[in-house]
Enzyme design. Structure first.
Site, PDB file in Angstrom:
ATOM      1  N   HIS A  99       0.886  -1.172   0.000  1.00 30.76           N
ATOM      2  CA  HIS A  99       0.000   0.000   0.000  1.00 30.76           C
ATOM      3  C   HIS A  99       0.919   1.216   0.000  1.00 30.76           C
ATOM      4  CE1 HIS A  99      -2.249  -3.027   2.406  1.00 30.76           C
ATOM      5  NE2 HIS A  99      -3.355  -2.477   1.939  1.00 30.76           N
ATOM      6  N   ASP A 102       2.425   2.007   3.317  1.00 31.97           N
ATOM      7  CA  ASP A 102       3.387   1.055   3.895  1.00 31.97           C
ATOM      8  C   ASP A 102       4.814   1.487   3.606  1.00 31.97           C
ATOM      9  OD1 ASP A 102       1.129  -0.547   4.231  1.00 31.97           O
ATOM     10  OD2 ASP A 102       1.600  -1.815   2.497  1.00 31.97           O
ATOM     11  N   GLU A 230     -10.560  -7.433  -4.327  1.00 33.05           N
ATOM     12  CA  GLU A 230     -10.338  -8.473  -3.320  1.00 33.05           C
ATOM     13  C   GLU A 230     -11.580  -8.570  -2.434  1.00 33.05           C
ATOM     14  OE1 GLU A 230      -6.518  -8.163  -1.343  1.00 33.05           O
ATOM     15  OE2 GLU A 230      -7.433  -8.832   0.525  1.00 33.05           O
ATOM     16  N   HIS A 269     -10.630 -14.288   3.938  1.00 38.02           N
ATOM     17  CA  HIS A 269     -11.853 -13.574   3.554  1.00 38.02           C
ATOM     18  C   HIS A 269     -12.920 -14.568   3.089  1.00 38.02           C
ATOM     19  CE1 HIS A 269      -9.413  -9.649   2.603  1.00 38.02           C
ATOM     20  NE2 HIS A 269      -9.228 -10.090   3.841  1.00 38.02           N
ATOM     21  N   ASP A 305     -10.600 -11.580  10.974  1.00 30.01           N
ATOM     22  CA  ASP A 305      -9.517 -11.816  10.027  1.00 30.01           C
ATOM     23  C   ASP A 305      -8.203 -11.964  10.796  1.00 30.01           C
ATOM     24  OD1 ASP A 305      -8.457 -11.955   7.514  1.00 30.01           O
ATOM     25  OD2 ASP A 305      -8.683  -9.835   7.033  1.00 30.01           O
ATOM     26  N   ASP A 307      -5.439 -13.501   9.612  1.00 31.89           N
ATOM     27  CA  ASP A 307      -4.293 -13.402   8.686  1.00 31.89           C
ATOM     28  C   ASP A 307      -3.100 -14.246   9.133  1.00 31.89           C
ATOM     29  OD1 ASP A 307      -5.562 -11.721   6.906  1.00 31.89           O
ATOM     30  OD2 ASP A 307      -4.714  -9.884   7.728  1.00 31.89           O
TER      31      ASP A 307
HETATM   32  C1  XUL Z   1      -7.343  -6.678   4.495  1.00 35.14           C
HETATM   33  C2  XUL Z   1      -6.559  -7.124   3.345  1.00 35.14           C
HETATM   34  C3  XUL Z   1      -5.707  -6.090   2.713  1.00 35.14           C
HETATM   35  C4  XUL Z   1      -5.628  -6.172   1.242  1.00 35.14           C
HETATM   36  C5  XUL Z   1      -4.911  -5.033   0.597  1.00 35.14           C
HETATM   37  O1  XUL Z   1      -8.159  -7.648   5.023  1.00 35.14           O
HETATM   38  O2  XUL Z   1      -6.578  -8.279   2.983  1.00 35.14           O
HETATM   39  O3  XUL Z   1      -4.457  -6.136   3.289  1.00 35.14           O
HETATM   40  O4  XUL Z   1      -5.022  -7.358   0.836  1.00 35.14           O
HETATM   41  O5  XUL Z   1      -5.438  -3.802   0.940  1.00 35.14           O
HETATM   42 CO    CO Z   2      -5.578  -9.247   1.461  1.00 32.52          CO
END
Ligand code: XUL
Ligand code: CO
Length: 438
Positions: A99, A102, A230, A269, A305, A307
Site C-alpha cells: 500500500h 506502507d 479483493e 476472507h 480476520d 491473517d
Molecule cells: C485486508 C486485506 C488487505 C488487502 C490489501 O483484510 O486483505 O491487506 O489485501 O489492501
Molecule cells: Co488481502
C-alpha cells in the site's frame, strides 16, 4: 547495513532435513506441471504485515520491533526498504506487494505525502533492479486515516471521494513507475454500519465511478497490469460491499467493469464469508475472473480476520488445484497477506513463518499436480455428468429441448431409475491416498 544478520539465505534441503531455516518442500527450480515451482507459485512478500505490523491488537501494544534502527520516519521508511529486499533475497521471494502508506509515511498534506512517495519510489526502483525483484501489485490505503471513517469511494462526503481519487491516482502512478503487474482494490471501509444512515445505491454507483476513472487514467499513463478486486464480507465495516466473489462479479457486470477487473481471492476472507477458499477460487475460475491470491488462513473458531501464515496443506492443495485448472497464474501470484502471531515476535519467527507458508504451498502444488495426473477425481466428476453428453441431456445443454418435450420424456420414463452415488467418502479417501503417498 544488514538487518537480519543472524539469518543466511534459505536453501532447499528436502523433507528429511530438520534444519528449521531451510525449505523442506519448496525447491524453486524444480519443474512441476510444466513450470518451475518459482514460476508456478510466484510468491510475494506483503509489505504491510512483513515490514510494518508490530503485533498490536485491541488489547495491547506492539511486541515486534519494526523501527529499523531509527525514530526518523523517512529514514525508517528507507531502512525498511533495505530490510525488505534483504528479506526477499534471503527467502528467495521474487515479488512484493504494498500500500502507498506502507512504503512512505503519510505527511501533513497530500503534497507532502506524494513527495515522500516519489522519494521512496526512486529508492524502490533501484533496489528492484539491484536485487532483481518485481512488484506483483500496488494499492492505496484508503481506510487507515480518520478522514476515511465513513469510507473512501463510498463516503457520504464528496470531499472524501475527491481525496481518495487523488490518493489512488498517485498510487497508480507509482505502481506504473515500478512496473507493477497488478493493482488491487480492496474496499477497506467501502461498506456500512447501518442502513439507517446509508444511501446504498449512490455509494455503489460512486464506487463504480471511482474504479472506472482509475482504469481509464491508468491505461492513459501506460499501466499494462491487471486490476483486481479483493472480496471480503465484513471487517472493518459490518457489511463490506465486496462481500464475496459472486457479489463482486454481479457488481462488476452491473457497472460494465467485468472486462477490466479480475479477482484477488484471500483465504481468510473466503472463510469469513462462509465459503471455503476453494469455493471462492472456483467461482473466480468458472467466471474467467481468476487473477491473484492473498495466501493466508483464518482460525475457524474466530469470526475475524486473523491473517495467519497458511500451513493447512489440505487447503493449499485444493487451492493449487484450482490454480492449475485455471491454467496457472498469468500476472497474479501468491501474496502472503499473513503475519506472524503476536507471540512469535523475533526476526527469526518472520523467516520461520514464511518458510512454513512457502513449504505449505509447495506441498499444495505437488499434491495438486498429482491429483491431476492421478485423474481419478476428475474422471469421477466427468462421469457423474455424462448424461449431458448424449440423448436428452445433450439437447438440454444445447438449449434445444422444450418444456413439452421434457414432459413427454418424463412421462415415458415413469420415474428416475439412474441416480448413482456421489461417492463423497471415497473421493475424500482418494485425496488422502494422494496426499500421503507424495
Ligand atoms: C485486508 C486485506 C488487505 C488487502 C490489501 O483484510 O486483505 O491487506 O489485501 O489492501
Ligand atoms: Co488481502
Amino acid at each position: 547495513m544488514e538487518f537480519f544478520e543472524k539469518i543466511g539465505k534459505i536453501q532447499y534441503e528436502g523433507a528429511s532435513s530438520q534444519n528449521p531455516l531451510a525449505f523442506h518442500f519448496y525447491n524453486p527450480d524444480e519443474v512441476i506441471a510444466g513450470k518451475t515451482m518459482r514460476e508456478q507459485l510466484r510468491f510475494a512478500m506483503s509489505y504491510w504485515h512483513t515490514m510494518c505490523a508490530e503485533g498490536t491488537d485491541m488489547f495491547g501494544v506492539g511486541t515486534i520491533d519494526k523501527s529499523y534502527g531509527t525514530s526518523d520516519p523517512m529514514q525508517s521508511a528507507k531502512n525498511k526498504a533495505y530490510a525488505a529486499f534483504e528479506l526477499m533475497d534471503k527467502l528467495d521471494i521474487d515479488y512484493f506487494c504494498f500500500h502507498d502508506r506502507d512504503v512512505a509515511p503519510e505527511g501533513e498534506s497530500l503534497a507532502e505525502s506524494n513527495a515522500r512517495l516519489d522519494e521512496i519510489t526512486v529508492l524502490l526502483r533501484s533496489l528492484m533492479e539491484e536485487h532483481n525483484k518485481k512488484l506483483l501489485w500496488g494499492t492505496a490505503n484508503c481506510f487507515g486515516n480518520k478522514r476515511y471513517m465513513h469510507g473512501a469511494g463510498t463516503a457520504p462526503n464528496a470531499d472524501v471521494f475527491a481525496f481518495a481519487a487523488a490518493q489512488i491516482k498517485k498510487a497508480i502512478e507509482i505502481t506504473t513507475a515500478l512496473g507493477g503487474e497488478g493493482y488491487v482494490f480492496w474496499g477497506g471501509r467501502e461498506g456500512y454500519e447501518t442502513l439507517l444512515n446509508t444511501d446504498m445505491a449512490l455509494e455503489q454507483e460512486n464506487m463504480a465511478r471511482l474504479m472506472r476513472m482509475t482504469v481509464d487514467y491508468a491505461r492513459s499513463i501506460g499501466f499494462t497490469g491487471d486490476f483486481y478486486i479483493e472480496p471480503k464480507p465484513k471487517e472493518p465495516t459490518k457489511h463490506q460491499y465486496d462481500f464475496d466473489a459472486s457479489t463482486v462479479l454481479a457488481f462488476l457486470r452491473k457497472y460494465g467493469l467485468d472486462r477490466d477487473f479480475k479477482l484477488n481471492i484471500e483465504a481468510n476472507h473466503a472463510t469469513l464469508a462462509g465459503h471455503t477458499f476453494q469455493h471462492e477460487l472456483r467461482v473466480a475460475r468458472i467466471n474467467g475472473a481468476f487473477g491473484s491470491i492473498d495466501a493466508n488462513q483464518g482460525d475457524m473458531l474466530l469470526g475475524w480476520d486473523t491473517d495467519q501464515f497458511p500451513t493447512n496443506v489440505y487447503e493449499t492443495a485444493l487451492c493449487m488445484y484450482e490454480v492449475l485448472m485455471s491454467g496457472g497464474f498469468t500476472k497474479g501470484g501468491l501474496n502472503f497477506d499473513a503475519k506472524a502471531r503476536r507471540g512469535s515476535n523475533t526476526a527469526e519467527d518472520l523467516f520461520l513463518s514464511y518458510i512454513a507458508g512457502m513449504d505449505a504451498f509447495a506441498l499444495g502444488l505437488r499434491i495438486a499436480d498429482k491429483m491431476i495426473r492421478d485423474g481419478r477425481i476428475d474422471a469421477f466428476v466427468s462421469k457423474r455428468y455424462a448424461s449431458y453428453q448424449s440423448g436428452i441431456g445433450k439437447r438440454i445443454v444445447e438449449g434445444t429441448a422444450s418444456m413439452q418435450e421434457l414432459e413427454a420424456y418424463a412421462l415415458a420414463m415413469g420415474d428416475v431409475t439412474t441416480n448413482t452415488s456421489g461417492r463423497q467418502e471415497r473421493l475424500e479417501s482418494i485425496m488422502n491416498e494422494i496426499m500421503f503417498t507424495i
